[in-house]
Design a protein around this motif. Structure first.
Motif, PDB file in Angstrom:
ATOM      1  N   GLU A  10      20.683 -24.834  48.504  1.00 59.08           N
ATOM      2  CA  GLU A  10      19.563 -23.708  47.813  1.00 59.08           C
ATOM      3  C   GLU A  10      18.645 -23.746  48.742  1.00 59.08           C
ATOM      4  O   GLU A  10      18.224 -22.559  48.808  1.00 59.08           O
ATOM      5  N   GLU A  93      15.964 -14.964  54.881  1.00 60.52           N
ATOM      6  CA  GLU A  93      14.601 -14.617  54.781  1.00 60.52           C
ATOM      7  C   GLU A  93      14.450 -13.228  55.849  1.00 60.52           C
ATOM      8  O   GLU A  93      13.218 -12.735  55.675  1.00 60.52           O
ATOM      9  N   ARG A 166      19.890 -14.239  42.198  1.00 59.65           N
ATOM     10  CA  ARG A 166      18.582 -14.875  42.001  1.00 59.65           C
ATOM     11  C   ARG A 166      18.168 -15.087  43.462  1.00 59.65           C
ATOM     12  O   ARG A 166      16.948 -14.919  43.653  1.00 59.65           O
ATOM     13  N   ILE A 167      18.925 -15.398  44.310  1.00 60.68           N
ATOM     14  CA  ILE A 167      18.496 -15.522  45.599  1.00 60.68           C
ATOM     15  C   ILE A 167      17.941 -14.423  46.134  1.00 60.68           C
ATOM     16  O   ILE A 167      17.148 -14.276  47.075  1.00 60.68           O
ATOM     17  N   GLU A 170      14.595 -13.697  45.059  1.00 63.74           N
ATOM     18  CA  GLU A 170      13.614 -14.714  45.719  1.00 63.74           C
ATOM     19  C   GLU A 170      13.123 -14.412  47.101  1.00 63.74           C
ATOM     20  O   GLU A 170      12.110 -14.378  47.612  1.00 63.74           O
ATOM     21  N   ARG A 171      14.431 -13.837  47.982  1.00 67.22           N
ATOM     22  CA  ARG A 171      14.191 -13.518  49.456  1.00 67.22           C
ATOM     23  C   ARG A 171      13.263 -11.995  49.261  1.00 67.22           C
ATOM     24  O   ARG A 171      12.357 -12.134  50.120  1.00 67.22           O
ATOM     25  N   ARG A 173      11.088 -10.984  47.051  1.00 71.54           N
ATOM     26  CA  ARG A 173       9.616 -11.262  46.837  1.00 71.54           C
ATOM     27  C   ARG A 173       8.955 -11.839  47.851  1.00 71.54           C
ATOM     28  O   ARG A 173       7.680 -11.582  48.279  1.00 71.54           O
ATOM     29  N   ALA A 174       9.818 -12.901  48.569  1.00 66.17           N
ATOM     30  CA  ALA A 174       9.065 -13.567  49.643  1.00 66.17           C
ATOM     31  C   ALA A 174       8.752 -13.003  50.808  1.00 66.17           C
ATOM     32  O   ALA A 174       7.757 -12.977  51.463  1.00 66.17           O
TER      33      ALA A 174
END
Length: 229
Positions: A10, A93, A166-167, A170-171, A173-174
């Motif tokens: 993860e 990313e 989900r990933i 997350e990416r 938002r990051a």
């Protein structure tokens, strides 16, 4: 002997997602249904009457049309199954990449994504899609849009699983991408807010299903009229 340090996948910078086994199985089953079961009359007529010996086959267009349509159905079915089972989604990313056979690769950096719509539940009314259950942790739809509101990527829990969703969030938002998290949204409102995020099948699922059923009925009727039994 002690093993090496365990790597938490993860935390890896790149995550690759493929269709789960249930999706692959469903795609193969659909291929059999659309390519064989619904074309049973064509197959029975062709094999039972040994029509490949008929001099009209390949020379008379009307007589050959049932076979041509079946070949077209088989080709479309095989391409559709291959498109589903060979799909891969990579998220890291830097951005995302969707690739596979029988499709054009889609890739973009997070700086090209203007907004992400993450919708927990899309109220579509009574449609075939509404009958498919999804995990409670999954989003009904996640749409990555560009500055013009066009869909760059749709991450479906049914296709890639809720971890892919989900990933992706997350990416995004990051990377500083705006993520609009919506609990419930009517399909008509989604169509009004982001019309270019939806495909023809998304917008008219019942109509597409009706046209598909009409095609198979017409094909079988044509086969019966031209070839008989």
């Amino acid at each position: 002997m002690a093993g090496g340090p365990r790597v938490d996948e993860e935390s890896l910078p790149t995550r690759t997602f493929s269709p789960p086994a249930i999706v692959i199985g469903a795609a193969l089953l659909a291929g059999v249904v659309f390519g064989v079961v619904l074309e049973f009359l064509v197959i029975v007529s062709l094999i039972g009457q040994r029509l490949w010996h008929d001099p009209a086959l390949g020379h008379d267009l009307l007589f050959t049309l049932p076979l041509l349509l079946w070949v077209a159905v088989l080709a479309a079915t095989v391409l559709g199954v291959v498109r589903v089972v060979s799909s891969w989604l990579e998220v890291d990313e830097h951005g995302f990449r969707l690739h596979g056979l029988v499709r054009r690769d889609s890739a973009a950096g997070w700086d090209e994504v203007a907004k992400v719509l993450a919708i927990r539940e899309i109220d579509r009314g009574l449609t075939p899609v509404e009958l498919l259950d999804v995990p409670e942790t999954a989003y009904d739809g996640i749409y990555l849009l560009d500055a013009q509101g066009r869909r760059m990527l749709a991450v479906s829990s049914r296709m890639f699983g809720h971890r892919a969703q989900r990933i992706t969030l997350e990416r995004a938002r990051a990377a500083g991408v705006e993520v609009e998290d919506i609990e419930v949204l009517a399909f008509t409102e989604l169509r009004a807010r982001a019309p270019q995020a939806l495909t023809v099948l998304d917008r008219h699922p019942n109509l597409c299903l009706a046209l598909l059923a009409l095609f198979y009925v017409g094909h079988n009727v044509l086969t019966f009229v031209v070839w008989g039994l």
